[in-house]
Write an enzyme that holds these catalytic residues in place. Sequence first.
Site, PDB file in Angstrom:
ATOM      1  N   THR A 209       0.831  -1.202   0.000  1.00  0.00           N
ATOM      2  CA  THR A 209       0.000   0.000   0.000  1.00  0.00           C
ATOM      3  C   THR A 209       0.866   1.252   0.000  1.00  0.00           C
ATOM      4  O   THR A 209       2.004   1.244   0.468  1.00  0.00           O
ATOM      5  CB  THR A 209      -0.926   0.048   1.231  1.00  0.00           C
ATOM      6  OG1 THR A 209      -0.131   0.018   2.423  1.00  0.00           O
ATOM      7  CG2 THR A 209      -1.898  -1.116   1.225  1.00  0.00           C
ATOM      8  N   GLU A 256      -4.213   4.228   3.701  1.00  0.00           N
ATOM      9  CA  GLU A 256      -3.397   3.290   2.941  1.00  0.00           C
ATOM     10  C   GLU A 256      -4.135   2.887   1.662  1.00  0.00           C
ATOM     11  O   GLU A 256      -5.275   2.420   1.725  1.00  0.00           O
ATOM     12  CB  GLU A 256      -3.091   2.053   3.772  1.00  0.00           C
ATOM     13  CG  GLU A 256      -2.293   2.379   5.031  1.00  0.00           C
ATOM     14  CD  GLU A 256      -2.160   1.182   5.960  1.00  0.00           C
ATOM     15  OE1 GLU A 256      -1.024   0.761   6.197  1.00  0.00           O
ATOM     16  OE2 GLU A 256      -3.206   0.677   6.408  1.00  0.00           O
TER      17      GLU A 256
END
Length: 308
Positions: A209, A256
Amino acid sequence: MVPAFDDWRDVPASWKGAVVALGNFDGVHRGHQALIARAGEEAAARGAPLVALTFEPHPRRFFVPDTGPFRLTLPPAKLRLLAQYGVQAVLAQRFDAAFAGLSPDSFIDDVLLTGLGARHVVCGYDFTFGARRGGNVERLREEGRRKGFGVTVLDPVMREGEIYSSTRIREALRAGWVSEAAELLGHRWEIEGPVELGDQRGRTIGFPTANVGLGEHLRPRFGVYAVRVLRDGQWRAAVANLGRRPTFGKLQENFEVHLFDFAGDLYGQALRVEMVDFIRPEMKFSGLDQLKAQIEADGRAARSRLLA
């Protein structure tokens, strides 16, 4: 990007004699768009430039410095949206103690007339100005008649009896209603920020991420979202998690973002993340296996909703 200035004393002569749209313009929502459109009509009728006068930081941040993050648009996004809806230059006036202390007369004489050479101003029905909000639209009209500039005051812009407002949009986002927020805004809401170094836990479970800095953005409802990310001029499908990751006992807020079918280094880059749909609220999992299974399910849900 439109020309932008941060002090009324620095506006060049080429941008004076403008029609001026007045407001904070946080979100540049449909109400703001109506105001800008009306200002654009006035500018076209006079052959004048269209300039927006807004304030940075937001006056609320100045007067209540310990308030939590609440901004719908940070300066880069606000400038981009104002330009998109027809503004040709922006005075993002630095809102400090000196500016906050200007009297209503000084705001008109120094900022509007000397700084911008305003020929006409357009504002909302609830616009106030000057120290202690001492000036209102009636004062503006009266001074316009005396000093030779036009004033247009827009009535509330409504949808089914409800006023388009930044406050209502914030409420929708805090509830996770991103589609409702997009309808009120007239465009999808975005979070834009730099990709910061995180703890890189996602790559250890096969789900890397990008940790996007939230800055002063309003925090919408914690949870998982279907999103799109602007990368190399194209909007790419992605899934995002906003929250504190309770499974790992974290307290810091993180945003994220996982881009589907992408491999590359995004550190240090600024990403625009468009919020498309809310998938589920934040959850705490009993272990990594349960977490990985849910992440895979979230990815499938995000892909499905982005294709809808």
